[in-house]
Write a protein that holds these residues in place. Structure first.
Motif, mmCIF file in Angstrom:
data_model
loop_
_atom_site.group_PDB
_atom_site.id
_atom_site.type_symbol
_atom_site.label_atom_id
_atom_site.label_comp_id
_atom_site.label_asym_id
_atom_site.label_seq_id
_atom_site.Cartn_x
_atom_site.Cartn_y
_atom_site.Cartn_z
ATOM 1 N N ALA A 77 -13.598 -32.837 -54.622
ATOM 2 C CA ALA A 77 -13.120 -31.535 -54.146
ATOM 3 C C ALA A 77 -14.237 -30.565 -53.783
ATOM 4 O O ALA A 77 -14.101 -29.781 -52.835
ATOM 5 C CB ALA A 77 -12.199 -30.901 -55.190
ATOM 6 N N ARG A 78 -15.349 -30.603 -54.531
ATOM 7 C CA ARG A 78 -16.477 -29.740 -54.184
ATOM 8 C C ARG A 78 -17.450 -30.408 -53.201
ATOM 9 O O ARG A 78 -17.778 -29.829 -52.166
ATOM 10 C CB ARG A 78 -17.203 -29.281 -55.448
ATOM 11 C CG ARG A 78 -16.463 -28.201 -56.229
ATOM 12 C CD ARG A 78 -17.317 -27.642 -57.351
ATOM 13 N NE ARG A 78 -16.643 -26.570 -58.053
ATOM 14 C CZ ARG A 78 -15.822 -26.756 -59.077
ATOM 15 N NH1 ARG A 78 -15.596 -27.992 -59.516
ATOM 16 N NH2 ARG A 78 -15.240 -25.734 -59.671
ATOM 17 N N PRO A 79 -17.958 -31.613 -53.513
ATOM 18 C CA PRO A 79 -19.000 -32.172 -52.647
ATOM 19 C C PRO A 79 -18.540 -32.603 -51.265
ATOM 20 O O PRO A 79 -19.310 -32.502 -50.308
ATOM 21 C CB PRO A 79 -19.521 -33.374 -53.452
ATOM 22 C CG PRO A 79 -18.424 -33.733 -54.392
ATOM 23 C CD PRO A 79 -17.749 -32.441 -54.730
ATOM 24 N N VAL A 80 -17.308 -33.072 -51.116
ATOM 25 C CA VAL A 80 -16.881 -33.583 -49.808
ATOM 26 C C VAL A 80 -16.775 -32.466 -48.761
ATOM 27 O O VAL A 80 -17.396 -32.567 -47.687
ATOM 28 C CB VAL A 80 -15.574 -34.388 -49.912
ATOM 29 C CG1 VAL A 80 -14.973 -34.630 -48.520
ATOM 30 C CG2 VAL A 80 -15.832 -35.712 -50.609
ATOM 31 N N PRO A 81 -16.004 -31.391 -49.001
ATOM 32 C CA PRO A 81 -15.926 -30.349 -47.968
ATOM 33 C C PRO A 81 -17.286 -29.753 -47.625
ATOM 34 O O PRO A 81 -17.600 -29.537 -46.449
ATOM 35 C CB PRO A 81 -14.992 -29.302 -48.600
ATOM 36 C CG PRO A 81 -14.177 -30.063 -49.580
ATOM 37 C CD PRO A 81 -15.103 -31.100 -50.134
ATOM 38 N N VAL A 82 -18.109 -29.480 -48.639
ATOM 39 C CA VAL A 82 -19.418 -28.890 -48.379
ATOM 40 C C VAL A 82 -20.311 -29.865 -47.633
ATOM 41 O O VAL A 82 -21.004 -29.497 -46.677
ATOM 42 C CB VAL A 82 -20.080 -28.436 -49.692
ATOM 43 C CG1 VAL A 82 -21.512 -27.963 -49.439
ATOM 44 C CG2 VAL A 82 -19.279 -27.306 -50.336
ATOM 45 N N GLY A 198 -12.608 -19.599 -41.395
ATOM 46 C CA GLY A 198 -12.607 -21.048 -41.506
ATOM 47 C C GLY A 198 -11.322 -21.625 -42.053
ATOM 48 O O GLY A 198 -11.337 -22.733 -42.619
ATOM 49 N N SER A 199 -10.197 -20.927 -41.870
ATOM 50 C CA SER A 199 -8.945 -21.401 -42.458
ATOM 51 C C SER A 199 -8.531 -22.774 -41.914
ATOM 52 O O SER A 199 -8.132 -23.660 -42.666
ATOM 53 C CB SER A 199 -7.822 -20.380 -42.230
ATOM 54 O OG SER A 199 -7.661 -20.116 -40.840
ATOM 55 N N ARG A 200 -8.648 -22.966 -40.598
ATOM 56 C CA ARG A 200 -8.251 -24.273 -40.036
ATOM 57 C C ARG A 200 -9.228 -25.363 -40.463
ATOM 58 O O ARG A 200 -8.846 -26.526 -40.626
ATOM 59 C CB ARG A 200 -8.138 -24.196 -38.520
ATOM 60 C CG ARG A 200 -9.432 -24.012 -37.770
ATOM 61 C CD ARG A 200 -9.190 -24.045 -36.258
ATOM 62 N NE ARG A 200 -10.419 -23.820 -35.491
ATOM 63 C CZ ARG A 200 -11.270 -24.771 -35.148
ATOM 64 N NH1 ARG A 200 -11.023 -26.033 -35.516
ATOM 65 N NH2 ARG A 200 -12.353 -24.494 -34.448
ATOM 66 N N HIS A 201 -10.485 -24.997 -40.658
ATOM 67 C CA HIS A 201 -11.479 -25.966 -41.100
ATOM 68 C C HIS A 201 -11.183 -26.419 -42.529
ATOM 69 O O HIS A 201 -11.233 -27.608 -42.842
ATOM 70 C CB HIS A 201 -12.875 -25.369 -41.008
ATOM 71 C CG HIS A 201 -13.235 -24.862 -39.642
ATOM 72 N ND1 HIS A 201 -12.800 -23.639 -39.192
ATOM 73 C CD2 HIS A 201 -13.962 -25.418 -38.644
ATOM 74 C CE1 HIS A 201 -13.250 -23.457 -37.959
ATOM 75 N NE2 HIS A 201 -13.954 -24.512 -37.600
ATOM 76 N N ALA A 202 -10.864 -25.440 -43.400
ATOM 77 C CA ALA A 202 -10.537 -25.773 -44.787
ATOM 78 C C ALA A 202 -9.293 -26.645 -44.865
ATOM 79 O O ALA A 202 -9.237 -27.614 -45.639
ATOM 80 C CB ALA A 202 -10.334 -24.487 -45.590
ATOM 81 N N THR A 203 -8.288 -26.323 -44.053
ATOM 82 C CA THR A 203 -7.048 -27.094 -44.046
ATOM 83 C C THR A 203 -7.308 -28.527 -43.581
ATOM 84 O O THR A 203 -6.771 -29.488 -44.148
ATOM 85 C CB THR A 203 -6.012 -26.419 -43.134
ATOM 86 O OG1 THR A 203 -5.775 -25.079 -43.594
ATOM 87 C CG2 THR A 203 -4.705 -27.189 -43.137
ATOM 88 N N ALA A 204 -8.154 -28.680 -42.559
ATOM 89 C CA ALA A 204 -8.465 -30.018 -42.057
ATOM 90 C C ALA A 204 -9.246 -30.825 -43.087
ATOM 91 O O ALA A 204 -8.980 -32.020 -43.296
ATOM 92 C CB ALA A 204 -9.268 -29.905 -40.762
ATOM 93 N N LEU A 205 -10.204 -30.192 -43.748
ATOM 94 C CA LEU A 205 -10.977 -30.885 -44.785
ATOM 95 C C LEU A 205 -10.068 -31.351 -45.922
ATOM 96 O O LEU A 205 -10.160 -32.492 -46.388
ATOM 97 C CB LEU A 205 -12.061 -29.957 -45.322
ATOM 98 C CG LEU A 205 -13.235 -29.678 -44.379
ATOM 99 C CD1 LEU A 205 -14.022 -28.459 -44.848
ATOM 100 C CD2 LEU A 205 -14.155 -30.893 -44.283
ATOM 101 N N ALA A 206 -9.188 -30.453 -46.359
ATOM 102 C CA ALA A 206 -8.275 -30.808 -47.450
ATOM 103 C C ALA A 206 -7.348 -31.941 -47.039
ATOM 104 O O ALA A 206 -7.093 -32.869 -47.817
ATOM 105 C CB ALA A 206 -7.462 -29.581 -47.863
#
Length: 249
Positions: A77-82, A198-206
């Motif tokens: 949850a932390r390392p992948v999106p970053v 970055g809302s769409r970016h966060a949603t895509a990463l999740a």
């Protein structure tokens, strides 16, 4: 109290390259023309980024391929999106340093030596301490816990059948000369001129992470939450391979 009110100011006469310098040079803690300019810079860095879902899916798959039981928050949850976002911003995998800086990012926290050293390495990776470097680092830092919370809360809810918790509960604004908390209930990405760019970016990463975790189930029925006044997310989220009744959405 509104989200359009100014944020509490931070000191600007600070050592270049310090965590205090980062706060003084990002849109998050700026007001007026500085905020407009710095937010526009952050938006320009994010605009060309695509394929985040696919990249998050591939990176998560690579991490969990050899794992049967693991803590999603620590391993994914932390390392992948970053890590994925850093690559898209032209940086190496700096997720470990970003996590250290994120823990000291807010003005009420006194940064320790580890956070200051981590920021130094991030600045070096960005090519020097300027406003563009601050924007890139700020995007990564702000994506760290917020996106991890989005992943952890959604995953916990889907695997347990409980309601989804909002990761960021409140922010702070300067109203009538006082610094006050402003609830973000119903607006997980904020609203108005300070809405998360970055809302769409966060949603895509999740979404990419969720896709890669198909077939895992919770191993703990009781969730321990991070101790924070404005953040709600699992401190740990242990899963193991196996099917849930409905799987992940």
């Amino acid at each position: 109290m509104t989200l359009s009110a100014p944020v509490p100011p931070v000191p600007t006469d600070v050592p270049t390259g310090s965590v205090a310098w980062l706060r003084a040079n990002v849109a998050r803690f700026s007001n007026g023309p500085d905020h407009v300019r710095r937010r526009a810079l952050a938006v320009s860095l994010l605009e060309p980024i695509g394929d985040l879902r696919e990249k998050a899916f591939a990176r998560t798959q690579g991490i969990v391929a050899a794992l049967d039981d693991f803590d999603v928050m620590a391993e994914v949850a932390r390392p992948v999106p970053v890590g994925v976002l850093a690559s898209a911003l032209g940086l190496p995998d700096v997720s470990a340093d970003v996590a250290l800086v994120a823990a000291a990012y807010h003005p009420h926290v006194t940064p320790g030596a580890a956070a200051e050293a981590a920021l130094g390495r991030l600045i070096e990776a960005c090519g020097g301490a300027d406003e563009r470097a601050a924007a890139r680092i700020g995007l990564l830092v702000q994506a760290c816990d917020a996106t991890a919370g989005l992943i952890g809360n959604e995953l916990s809810a889907w695997l347990s059948g409980k309601p989804v918790g909002q990761p960021v509960l409140s922010t702070r604004r300067r109203i009538d000369g006082a610094d006050v908390p402003v609830p973000l209930e119903g607006t997980p990405f904020g609203a108005g001129p300070r809405a998360c760019p970055g809302s769409r970016h966060a949603t895509a990463l999740a979404a990419g992470v969720f896709q890669a975790l198909q077939g895992f189930r919770l191993t703990e029925t009781k969730t321990v939450w991070v101790s924070s006044p404005n953040l709600r997310m699992p401190a740990q989220l242990w899963v193991t391979r196996g099917r849930t009744a409905d799987g992940l959405c």
